[in-house]
Structure formats: C-alpha cells, structure tokens
Design a protein around this motif. Structure first.
Motif, PDB file in Angstrom:
ATOM      1  N   TYR A  96     -72.251 -19.582 -22.813  1.00 13.97           N
ATOM      2  CA  TYR A  96     -73.378 -19.746 -23.738  1.00 13.97           C
ATOM      3  C   TYR A  96     -74.437 -18.670 -23.493  1.00 13.97           C
ATOM      4  O   TYR A  96     -75.018 -18.140 -24.447  1.00 13.97           O
ATOM      5  CB  TYR A  96     -73.999 -21.136 -23.583  1.00 13.97           C
ATOM      6  CG  TYR A  96     -75.102 -21.376 -24.597  1.00 13.97           C
ATOM      7  CD1 TYR A  96     -74.807 -21.770 -25.893  1.00 13.97           C
ATOM      8  CD2 TYR A  96     -76.448 -21.171 -24.258  1.00 13.97           C
ATOM      9  CE1 TYR A  96     -75.811 -21.968 -26.835  1.00 13.97           C
ATOM     10  CE2 TYR A  96     -77.456 -21.366 -25.179  1.00 13.97           C
ATOM     11  CZ  TYR A  96     -77.129 -21.759 -26.472  1.00 13.97           C
ATOM     12  OH  TYR A  96     -78.128 -21.933 -27.394  1.00 13.97           O
ATOM     13  N   TYR A  97     -74.694 -18.358 -22.229  1.00 17.51           N
ATOM     14  CA  TYR A  97     -75.646 -17.288 -21.938  1.00 17.51           C
ATOM     15  C   TYR A  97     -75.180 -15.972 -22.562  1.00 17.51           C
ATOM     16  O   TYR A  97     -75.983 -15.223 -23.125  1.00 17.51           O
ATOM     17  CB  TYR A  97     -75.807 -17.115 -20.424  1.00 17.51           C
ATOM     18  CG  TYR A  97     -76.383 -15.769 -20.045  1.00 17.51           C
ATOM     19  CD1 TYR A  97     -77.725 -15.480 -20.261  1.00 17.51           C
ATOM     20  CD2 TYR A  97     -75.573 -14.771 -19.506  1.00 17.51           C
ATOM     21  CE1 TYR A  97     -78.250 -14.235 -19.940  1.00 17.51           C
ATOM     22  CE2 TYR A  97     -76.089 -13.527 -19.175  1.00 17.51           C
ATOM     23  CZ  TYR A  97     -77.428 -13.265 -19.395  1.00 17.51           C
ATOM     24  OH  TYR A  97     -77.941 -12.029 -19.100  1.00 17.51           O
ATOM     25  N   ARG A  98     -73.891 -15.726 -22.473  1.00 17.85           N
ATOM     26  CA  ARG A  98     -73.350 -14.445 -22.967  1.00 17.85           C
ATOM     27  C   ARG A  98     -73.347 -14.362 -24.494  1.00 17.85           C
ATOM     28  O   ARG A  98     -73.643 -13.314 -25.058  1.00 17.85           O
ATOM     29  CB  ARG A  98     -71.929 -14.273 -22.421  1.00 17.85           C
ATOM     30  CG  ARG A  98     -71.234 -12.977 -22.809  1.00 17.85           C
ATOM     31  CD  ARG A  98     -71.881 -11.774 -22.175  1.00 17.85           C
ATOM     32  NE  ARG A  98     -71.186 -10.551 -22.536  1.00 17.85           N
ATOM     33  CZ  ARG A  98     -71.343  -9.913 -23.696  1.00 17.85           C
ATOM     34  NH1 ARG A  98     -72.189 -10.369 -24.598  1.00 17.85           N
ATOM     35  NH2 ARG A  98     -70.662  -8.795 -23.945  1.00 17.85           N
ATOM     36  N   PHE A  99     -73.059 -15.475 -25.168  1.00 11.53           N
ATOM     37  CA  PHE A  99     -72.856 -15.407 -26.618  1.00 11.53           C
ATOM     38  C   PHE A  99     -73.803 -16.286 -27.434  1.00 11.53           C
ATOM     39  O   PHE A  99     -73.790 -16.236 -28.660  1.00 11.53           O
ATOM     40  CB  PHE A  99     -71.405 -15.801 -26.956  1.00 11.53           C
ATOM     41  CG  PHE A  99     -70.374 -14.931 -26.305  1.00 11.53           C
ATOM     42  CD1 PHE A  99     -70.168 -13.630 -26.740  1.00 11.53           C
ATOM     43  CD2 PHE A  99     -69.624 -15.404 -25.243  1.00 11.53           C
ATOM     44  CE1 PHE A  99     -69.217 -12.816 -26.136  1.00 11.53           C
ATOM     45  CE2 PHE A  99     -68.663 -14.602 -24.633  1.00 11.53           C
ATOM     46  CZ  PHE A  99     -68.460 -13.306 -25.067  1.00 11.53           C
ATOM     47  N   GLY A 100     -74.628 -17.126 -26.774  1.00  6.19           N
ATOM     48  CA  GLY A 100     -75.487 -18.063 -27.496  1.00  6.19           C
ATOM     49  C   GLY A 100     -76.810 -17.451 -27.946  1.00  6.19           C
ATOM     50  O   GLY A 100     -77.189 -16.357 -27.519  1.00  6.19           O
ATOM     51  N   PRO A 101     -77.557 -18.167 -28.811  1.00  6.90           N
ATOM     52  CA  PRO A 101     -78.818 -17.652 -29.383  1.00  6.90           C
ATOM     53  C   PRO A 101     -80.069 -18.020 -28.585  1.00  6.90           C
ATOM     54  O   PRO A 101     -81.160 -18.101 -29.138  1.00  6.90           O
ATOM     55  CB  PRO A 101     -78.839 -18.350 -30.755  1.00  6.90           C
ATOM     56  CG  PRO A 101     -78.205 -19.674 -30.499  1.00  6.90           C
ATOM     57  CD  PRO A 101     -77.145 -19.430 -29.438  1.00  6.90           C
ATOM     58  N   TRP A 102     -79.936 -18.238 -27.261  1.00  8.25           N
ATOM     59  CA  TRP A 102     -81.047 -18.714 -26.447  1.00  8.25           C
ATOM     60  C   TRP A 102     -82.282 -17.822 -26.500  1.00  8.25           C
ATOM     61  O   TRP A 102     -83.414 -18.299 -26.443  1.00  8.25           O
ATOM     62  CB  TRP A 102     -80.603 -18.865 -24.988  1.00  8.25           C
ATOM     63  CG  TRP A 102     -80.060 -17.592 -24.404  1.00  8.25           C
ATOM     64  CD1 TRP A 102     -78.759 -17.183 -24.398  1.00  8.25           C
ATOM     65  CD2 TRP A 102     -80.805 -16.549 -23.762  1.00  8.25           C
ATOM     66  NE1 TRP A 102     -78.634 -15.955 -23.790  1.00  8.25           N
ATOM     67  CE2 TRP A 102     -79.883 -15.546 -23.385  1.00  8.25           C
ATOM     68  CE3 TRP A 102     -82.147 -16.377 -23.460  1.00  8.25           C
ATOM     69  CZ2 TRP A 102     -80.267 -14.381 -22.738  1.00  8.25           C
ATOM     70  CZ3 TRP A 102     -82.547 -15.214 -22.805  1.00  8.25           C
ATOM     71  CH2 TRP A 102     -81.606 -14.233 -22.457  1.00  8.25           C
ATOM     72  N   GLU A 103     -82.093 -16.495 -26.639  1.00  9.66           N
ATOM     73  CA  GLU A 103     -83.229 -15.573 -26.557  1.00  9.66           C
ATOM     74  C   GLU A 103     -84.149 -15.671 -27.766  1.00  9.66           C
ATOM     75  O   GLU A 103     -85.275 -15.159 -27.736  1.00  9.66           O
ATOM     76  CB  GLU A 103     -82.727 -14.135 -26.406  1.00  9.66           C
ATOM     77  CG  GLU A 103     -81.810 -13.683 -27.532  1.00  9.66           C
ATOM     78  CD  GLU A 103     -81.103 -12.391 -27.204  1.00  9.66           C
ATOM     79  OE1 GLU A 103     -81.687 -11.333 -27.453  1.00  9.66           O
ATOM     80  OE2 GLU A 103     -79.969 -12.459 -26.708  1.00  9.66           O
ATOM     81  N   ASN A 104     -83.691 -16.348 -28.815  1.00 11.78           N
ATOM     82  CA  ASN A 104     -84.519 -16.513 -30.011  1.00 11.78           C
ATOM     83  C   ASN A 104     -85.240 -17.863 -30.038  1.00 11.78           C
ATOM     84  O   ASN A 104     -85.804 -18.235 -31.059  1.00 11.78           O
ATOM     85  CB  ASN A 104     -83.649 -16.388 -31.268  1.00 11.78           C
ATOM     86  CG  ASN A 104     -82.996 -15.023 -31.372  1.00 11.78           C
ATOM     87  OD1 ASN A 104     -83.629 -14.004 -31.097  1.00 11.78           O
ATOM     88  ND2 ASN A 104     -81.729 -14.995 -31.750  1.00 11.78           N
ATOM     89  N   LYS A 105     -85.188 -18.617 -28.938  1.00 12.83           N
ATOM     90  CA  LYS A 105     -85.751 -19.956 -28.923  1.00 12.83           C
ATOM     91  C   LYS A 105     -86.935 -20.082 -27.967  1.00 12.83           C
ATOM     92  O   LYS A 105     -87.180 -21.131 -27.391  1.00 12.83           O
ATOM     93  CB  LYS A 105     -84.664 -20.971 -28.545  1.00 12.83           C
ATOM     94  CG  LYS A 105     -83.529 -21.014 -29.561  1.00 12.83           C
ATOM     95  CD  LYS A 105     -82.544 -22.129 -29.260  1.00 12.83           C
ATOM     96  CE  LYS A 105     -81.449 -22.184 -30.312  1.00 12.83           C
ATOM     97  NZ  LYS A 105     -80.506 -23.297 -30.056  1.00 12.83           N
ATOM     98  N   THR A 125     -83.452 -22.380 -19.363  1.00  9.99           N
ATOM     99  CA  THR A 125     -84.654 -23.194 -19.180  1.00  9.99           C
ATOM    100  C   THR A 125     -85.909 -22.354 -19.351  1.00  9.99           C
ATOM    101  O   THR A 125     -86.879 -22.777 -19.982  1.00  9.99           O
ATOM    102  CB  THR A 125     -84.652 -23.843 -17.781  1.00  9.99           C
ATOM    103  OG1 THR A 125     -83.484 -24.657 -17.649  1.00  9.99           O
ATOM    104  CG2 THR A 125     -85.885 -24.700 -17.571  1.00  9.99           C
ATOM    105  N   GLY A 126     -85.899 -21.145 -18.797  1.00 14.92           N
ATOM    106  CA  GLY A 126     -87.045 -20.254 -18.939  1.00 14.92           C
ATOM    107  C   GLY A 126     -87.332 -19.890 -20.378  1.00 14.92           C
ATOM    108  O   GLY A 126     -88.475 -19.640 -20.751  1.00 14.92           O
ATOM    109  N   ALA A 127     -86.282 -19.875 -21.210  1.00 13.72           N
ATOM    110  CA  ALA A 127     -86.450 -19.584 -22.633  1.00 13.72           C
ATOM    111  C   ALA A 127     -86.869 -20.820 -23.420  1.00 13.72           C
ATOM    112  O   ALA A 127     -87.297 -20.716 -24.569  1.00 13.72           O
ATOM    113  CB  ALA A 127     -85.148 -19.023 -23.203  1.00 13.72           C
ATOM    114  N   GLY A 128     -86.704 -22.005 -22.809  1.00 14.78           N
ATOM    115  CA  GLY A 128     -87.011 -23.242 -23.517  1.00 14.78           C
ATOM    116  C   GLY A 128     -85.824 -23.806 -24.267  1.00 14.78           C
ATOM    117  O   GLY A 128     -85.954 -24.779 -25.018  1.00 14.78           O
ATOM    118  N   ASP A 129     -84.632 -23.237 -24.080  1.00 13.21           N
ATOM    119  CA  ASP A 129     -83.409 -23.699 -24.749  1.00 13.21           C
ATOM    120  C   ASP A 129     -82.664 -24.632 -23.791  1.00 13.21           C
ATOM    121  O   ASP A 129     -81.692 -24.243 -23.137  1.00 13.21           O
ATOM    122  CB  ASP A 129     -82.540 -22.492 -25.122  1.00 13.21           C
ATOM    123  CG  ASP A 129     -81.388 -22.861 -26.046  1.00 13.21           C
ATOM    124  OD1 ASP A 129     -81.354 -24.016 -26.523  1.00 13.21           O
ATOM    125  OD2 ASP A 129     -80.520 -21.999 -26.280  1.00 13.21           O
TER     126      ASP A 129
END
Length: 464
Positions: free
Chosen positions: A448-457, A392-396
């Motif tokens: 998803y936190y471990r392997f997902g692309p959340w940090e790019n969103k 949520t903090g990343a907006g994903d």
C-alpha cells in the motif's frame, strides 16, 4: 509565542541524522519500558515461582487491549501537531494540545473505572479459575491495581505524543528514566518485603511499583508542559473547547486505536490458545513475548520517528523527504530485525535462562521452539512499523487497520488454532501462526505504501 516553538524542525537537515537523533530516545524509552517489565519478571520468576510468572503473563493481553486504545488515539495527536507545526500554524497546535488533553484524560478515567469493575470477567476469558485457581487469583489482584493506574498511562502517552509531534523526543525519555529507577527500587521492596517492616505483596507489589512509577512520570510531564506555557492550570474552565478538534482526533485516531485493539485482542486470543497447553507452555510463551519486545522496540521507535518526520514534511509540502525517510528507516529496522533473528537461533538457551532461573525441560524446549519459529517474523515487524508510520504521519490510518484485521483474523489466529488443534504440531502451530501474521502485515503495508494514494490524504488539507 516563543513557548510555542519548543521541539525541533524536522523539515530540514540530514534525514539519517534526524532519524537516528529522534529515534534514539524513543528506543531508549522503549528499552526502559521493557526493562521495567523485565525487572518485574525477574523478581517474580526467580522468587515467586512459575504460577506467579504465569499470572503476570496471562494479565498482559488484558492490559495491552486497553492501553492500545490510548496509544492509537495519541498517535493522532502526533500527526496533527506535527503537520500543523510543519505548516507553521502554532495557534492550531495550541488548540490541539489543550482539547486532546481533556478528551484523553476523560477516556483514561473511564478506562480505569471500567477495568476495575470488569477485572475478573475479563480475566476469566484468559485463564480457567477452576483449573488454575492460584494463577487466576494472583492475576486478578495484579490487574485490579494495574487498571487503577490507567489514567496515568493515558496521560503520559498523550504528553509524550504532544512533545514528539513538536519534534521533541528527548524530554519524555528523562521522565521514563526517573520512573524506571523508582520502579527498580520499589520492586523488591513491595514484592518481597523487608522483614516485618514492609510486608511482601507478591505480584500485587509488582503492579503497585509500576503504578507509582507511572504516576511519577505523569506528574513530571504535566509540570514540563506547564513550564512551557501549556496547561498552566489544570481546571476545565481555563480551556477553550473547540468542537472541531475532537472529530479530527477521532477520524485519525480511531482507526489507529482500532488497529492497536485488533493487535491486542489478537494477543488476547492467542494467549487463550496457549493456556490450553498448561503452565509450562504459558511460562515459555511469557519468556518468548518478552524477547518479542526487543524486536518491537527499535521498530516502534523508528515507526514513531517516521510519523513525526512525515507529518512535519507533508505539512511543509516536502514529499521527497518523506520517501527518503522511509527508505533509510526501513534499512535500519530490517538490519536490527535480522540481528535479533540470529541471536534467537544461536543463543536460545541463554536467553530463556535469563528470565527463569531453573526452567523445566518442557519450558526450555517450548521456549527454544518459540524463539526459532517466531523470530522469522521479526523481519516483518521491522518493516511494518516503518510503513505504517508513514501512513499514520500522513493521516491515512484506515489501511493499517484493515491490514491488522486481515493479519490477525485471516492469518494468525485461524492458522494458530487449526495447526495447534488439528495437527501434531501442538503449540508449535501457534508459534507458526504468530510468525505468519507478522510477515503478512509487512507485505500488505509495504504494497500500500508503494502503490496507494496515502500522500494525497494529508490531514490539514482535508480540514483546511
């Protein structure tokens, strides 16, 4: 402007200290909200009987469905305010605050009106008015009063979100403390009355006490924002509407609101399943869900803290601090969840006895069974709020929505329905479904936190 720089800088300093400092008022605030519910449950359960207690229990899912929408949308405000503050863009912070206030308050007004109109129709899904007419009528009055105050709940949640995005989690706590004290004073007066001076209103008195305390918290929140240069006049002509802000809030907030709605509607249907087993099972479920609140409190506090730290640090392009934040928060949350699990297994009778002065054997047995099964899900609760907090903090916010859909409609509700209806487990099948849903959500969110692309969103990058 100096008044734009209220709150705290979460991009520097010791992460553990920041997490604890930021989470502590959130945890106390959550505890105060649960305390309000506990105070209500205490007076109702001990002085009005199990029918009144059951009326409040079956009302809760209907209330939570609507409030969850406000919580979801205001989480988007935390994300945007935190990221723009982390990036040092205070002009955008000001625009987000003013535009979100107009938008959320209009939604709150609409929710109040619709809730009052649809009150009995919504309640009819949860309890049969023919089989439990007293419960239905008491719940209907309770809901009507509660729905009339939804605009204040929406507004206070928004004010709290604004301040938390700015890094200030303490100010909303002071408003809650005042509201809780007022609620505690009004509860016995309005529920039981005083001789012939103040008539006892029963469960309606409990709802009215809560409504008045929420109104007070909302007023204090408005006055504080005004004192800091925001919302200096509550007149729409003084706000400069920015057509680009609301879509941003909706893009982040709608999935989060949808996630909250999935959770709350899931509770709605679980309550409907429970009601098939009678008043005693509903009462035991009511006690159990209040204990669940104690598991949710620290997890929710840490999850919101993780969102605020994630937003500011991603806005400042400090990703390494985000990973460390999640690691520390997960360890803290899981430790608390494990402690609560042990309490539920070692002292279940004492926990149940606190809420009901003279529970029947059936209520006690059902309550113990609930606590000993569902408490394993507290470990899942402890982890899922932390991992969802960073997303949520990343907006994903779409993945948590998907996980909630799968958790409730693939695991929790089908499992609860099948096990309770087609096996000898009865209501225990519902408790197993609840626990399994918590654990599934935690596993899915962590992967998803471990392997997902959340940090790019990051939201501010998408709308740069």
């Amino acid at each position: 402007m100096n008044n734009m720089r209220i709150g705290s800088n979460l991009t520097e300093g010791n992460i553990l200290k920041l997490l604890v400092t930021f989470s502590l008022p959130l945890l106390i605030g959550n505890a105060l909200q649960v305390l309000q519910q506990t105070i209500n449950a205490f007076w109702i359960g001990r002085f009005l009987g199990k029918d009144a207690f059951s009326a409040v229990t079956v009302s809760f899912p209907a209330i939570f469905v609507i409030i969850s929408v406000a919580i979801g949308l205001t989480m988007a405000v935390i994300t945007l305010v935190a990221q723009y503050k982390g990036a040092g863009n205070y002009e955008m912070v000001d625009k987000i605050i003013k535009n979100s206030f107009i938008f959320i308050m209009l939604l709150g007004l609409a929710a109040s009106v619709l809730g009052i109109i649809l009150n009995r129709s919504i309640l009819g899904i949860l309890v049969n008015p023919q089989s439990a007419p007293q419960v239905f009528e008491m719940a209907s009055g309770y809901l009507a009063i509660t729905f009339s105050g939804l605009i204040f709940i929406f507004g206070f949640n928004l004010i709290s979100a604004i301040l938390r995005g700015l890094g200030d989690s303490w100010t909303p706590l002071w408003f809650l403390i005042i509201a809780t004290i007022l609620n505690a004073l009004l509860d016995p007066l309005l529920i039981l009355g005083i001789g012939g001076v103040i008539p006892g209103l029963g469960v309606n008195g409990s709802a009215l006490a809560t409504l008045l305390s929420q109104l007070l918290a909302f007023i204090f929140g408005i006055r504080f924002l005004q004192s800091k240069g925001y919302l200096t006049r509550l007149n729409l002509k003084h706000f400069k509407f920015d057509a680009g802000i609301i879509p941003r809030i909706l893009k982040i907030g709608l999935p989060t609101a949808g996630q909250q709605a999935i959770v709350s509607t899931g509770i709605f249907f679980i309550t409907a399943l429970v009601s098939r087993f009678g008043i005693d099972t509903i009462a035991a479920f009511g006690v159990g869900t209040r204990i669940d609140s104690f598991a949710l409190m620290p997890a929710m506090a840490l999850g919101i803290s993780v969102s605020a730290l994630t937003g500011q640090n991603l806005g400042a392009d400090k990703k390494e601090r985000v990973f460390e934040t999640v690691r520390i928060a997960a360890l803290l949350s899981l430790s608390i969840g494990l402690l609560l699990l042990l309490v539920c297994h070692v002292f279940p009778k004492q926990v149940i006895g606190f809420f009901l002065s003279d529970p029947s054997i059936e209520i006690m047995n059902q309550g113990i069974q609930y606590l000993r099964i569902v408490s394993f899900g507290y470990l899942g609760i402890s982890l899922v709020f932390v991992t969802n907090g960073v997303l949520t903090g990343a907006g994903d916010t779409i993945p948590p929505l998907i996980f909630s859909i799968l958790s409730f409609w693939l695991i929790r509700i089908p499992l609860a329905w099948v096990l309770s209806k087609f096996t000898p487990l009865g209501s225990a099948g519902i408790w197993l479904g609840i626990s399994a849903g918590f654990i599934f959500s935690a596993i899915a969110s962590f992967l998803y936190y471990r392997f997902g692309p959340w940090e790019n969103k990051t939201a501010i990058k998408r709308w740069a």
